[in-house]
Design an enzyme around this catalytic site. Structure first.
Site, PDB file in Angstrom:
ATOM      1  N   ARG A  48       9.761  32.951  62.801  1.00 22.09           N
ATOM      2  CA  ARG A  48       9.907  33.831  62.995  1.00 22.09           C
ATOM      3  C   ARG A  48       9.860  34.981  64.365  1.00 22.09           C
ATOM      4  NH1 ARG A  48       5.404  34.028  65.823  1.00 22.09           N
ATOM      5  NH2 ARG A  48       5.789  36.144  65.171  1.00 22.09           N
ATOM      6  N   GLN A 192      -0.505  37.164  61.607  1.00 21.31           N
ATOM      7  CA  GLN A 192       0.432  36.618  62.535  1.00 21.31           C
ATOM      8  C   GLN A 192      -1.031  36.368  63.589  1.00 21.31           C
ATOM      9  OE1 GLN A 192       1.577  39.198  60.378  1.00 21.31           O
ATOM     10  NE2 GLN A 192       3.755  38.203  60.488  1.00 21.31           N
ATOM     11  N   ASP A 233      11.493  44.176  68.334  1.00 22.79           N
ATOM     12  CA  ASP A 233      12.336  43.192  67.415  1.00 22.79           C
ATOM     13  C   ASP A 233      13.684  44.692  67.323  1.00 22.79           C
ATOM     14  OD1 ASP A 233      11.250  41.200  65.139  1.00 22.79           O
ATOM     15  OD2 ASP A 233      10.017  42.548  65.690  1.00 22.79           O
ATOM     16  N   LYS A 244       6.462  44.699  64.247  1.00 21.17           N
ATOM     17  CA  LYS A 244       4.849  44.594  63.511  1.00 21.17           C
ATOM     18  C   LYS A 244       4.364  46.039  62.667  1.00 21.17           C
ATOM     19  CE  LYS A 244       5.940  41.449  61.616  1.00 21.17           C
ATOM     20  NZ  LYS A 244       7.083  41.070  60.846  1.00 21.17           N
TER      21      LYS A 244
END
Length: 352
Positions: A48, A192, A233, A244
């Protein structure tokens, strides 16, 4: 400091992928020999992070081409490209890498497609590593001698080709003698921050303190942070940034408390065709990731703990969008963009 870790290892006829679901307890590598297996690894969060999944997809197309030369290659590559692009929709790096590989495949002579695409994927990987280093250098220049940094999710070696974007800045600052203290939010529900960022920084002997996401406001009020640095992202043309879930909240807190809020990302994360963040597709992940805590123990056995009644509805948008007005600067490998981002980002994209 330990050598930078890459989550992807190209073996010529296969791709080894570090299974990030099993960190921090186990470092286990999965083997992918087809584009479909790479897509599954992306979808299932084995790998990821926006740059890393782009690199993985590039290698996936190289694997597809290596299945055999012939007239069927263009059709196979088109099918594989569609599957890879659909594996995770928010991070633009994935589509960027796939499109670049497909364009390269059209330029290659028959009989050289497999070797040419393998070389192109390796170049994408190397470009990301070089870019991370430059992002780190430019970002470190913005920090004081002993910066206290809050970060969210994981934008380190594990999310890139190696070294990292947000954590690349931390590493670069340490390398020039700055004494960095990092606070890592846990990044619920996939954790994460606690499973990956804390592990990476501890591995590199960089000072890191783990906090729950809900603690950030308390520490802002205690004047605990000199800067917030996150990855991205997808960045719209006007600077609106998807990252996120939970990033937007930190940006609002940073703005209220007068703390600089930096986004660190390669220019491949910028989507010039998207005017603003309202159009960014936001991935919704399975409800079980909110109702349950699932992980692997030290023996590699999967464990699941139910944290809410199975009948309770959930929502799990994996990302949120931070408006450009809350972002102090966007740090890329081509330079540092500042408001107005519609002007500064466009100028960076024009640089070689």
């Amino acid at each position: 400091m330990n050598p930078s870790l890459s989550p992807l290892l190209w073996q010529g006829d296969r791709l080894l992928i570090l299974d990030q679901r099993k960190l921090p307890h186990q470092e286990e590598w999965l083997e992918a020999v087809t584009a479909g297996e790479v897509a599954r690894a992306i979808r299932d969060m084995v790998v990821r992070g926006a740059p890393a999944i782009g690199i993985a997809a590039a290698y996936g197309l190289a694997l597809e081409a290596s299945a055999g030369e012939g007239e069927t290659i263009p059709a196979r590559l088109q099918a594989a490209a569609a599957v890879l692009k659909a594996s995770r929709p928010t991070a633009i790096n994935l589509a960027w890498a796939v499109d670049r590989m497909m364009k390269k495949s059209e330029e290659l002579a028959p009989g050289n497609v497999a070797a040419g695409l393998a070389a192109e994927a390796a170049e994408i990987h190397e470009e990301d590593l070089r870019g991370n280093r430059e992002i780190g250098r430019l970002g470190a220049e913005l920090l004081g001698a002993a910066p206290r940094i809050l970060t969210h999710c994981n934008a380190g070696s594990l999310a890139t080709g190696g070294y990292g974007t947000a954590l690349g800045i931390v590493r670069a600052a340490e390398e020039v003698g700055k004494r960095v203290t990092v606070f890592a939010g846990e990044s619920r529900p996939y954790l994460q921050g606690s499973r990956l960022t804390a592990w990476e920084l501890d591995r590199d002997d960089i000072s890191v303190t783990l906090i729950t996401d809900g603690m950030a406001g308390y520490f802002f009020n205690q004047d605990a942070f000199d800067a917030v640095i996150v990855g991205a992202d997808r960045i719209a043309a006007n600077g609106d940034t998807a990252n996120k879930i939970g990033t937007y909240v930190l940006a609002v807190l940073a703005h209220h408390h007068g703390v600089p809020f930096y986004v660190a990302a390669p220019t491949s994360t910028v989507d010039p065709g998207m005017a603003d963040g309202k159009a960014i597709p936001i991935e919704e992940r399975p409800s079980e990731e909110v109702r349950q805590l699932t992980g692997f123990d030290a023996q590699g056995i999967s464990r699941t703990v139910q944290t809410a009644p199975a009948t309770v509805p959930t929502r799990h948008p994996a990302f949120d969008v931070t408006p450009a007005g809350l972002i102090t600067a966007i740090i890329t490998e081509r330079g540092v963009a500042r408001p107005s981002y519609s002007v500064s980002l466009a100028a960076l994209l024009e640089r070689p």
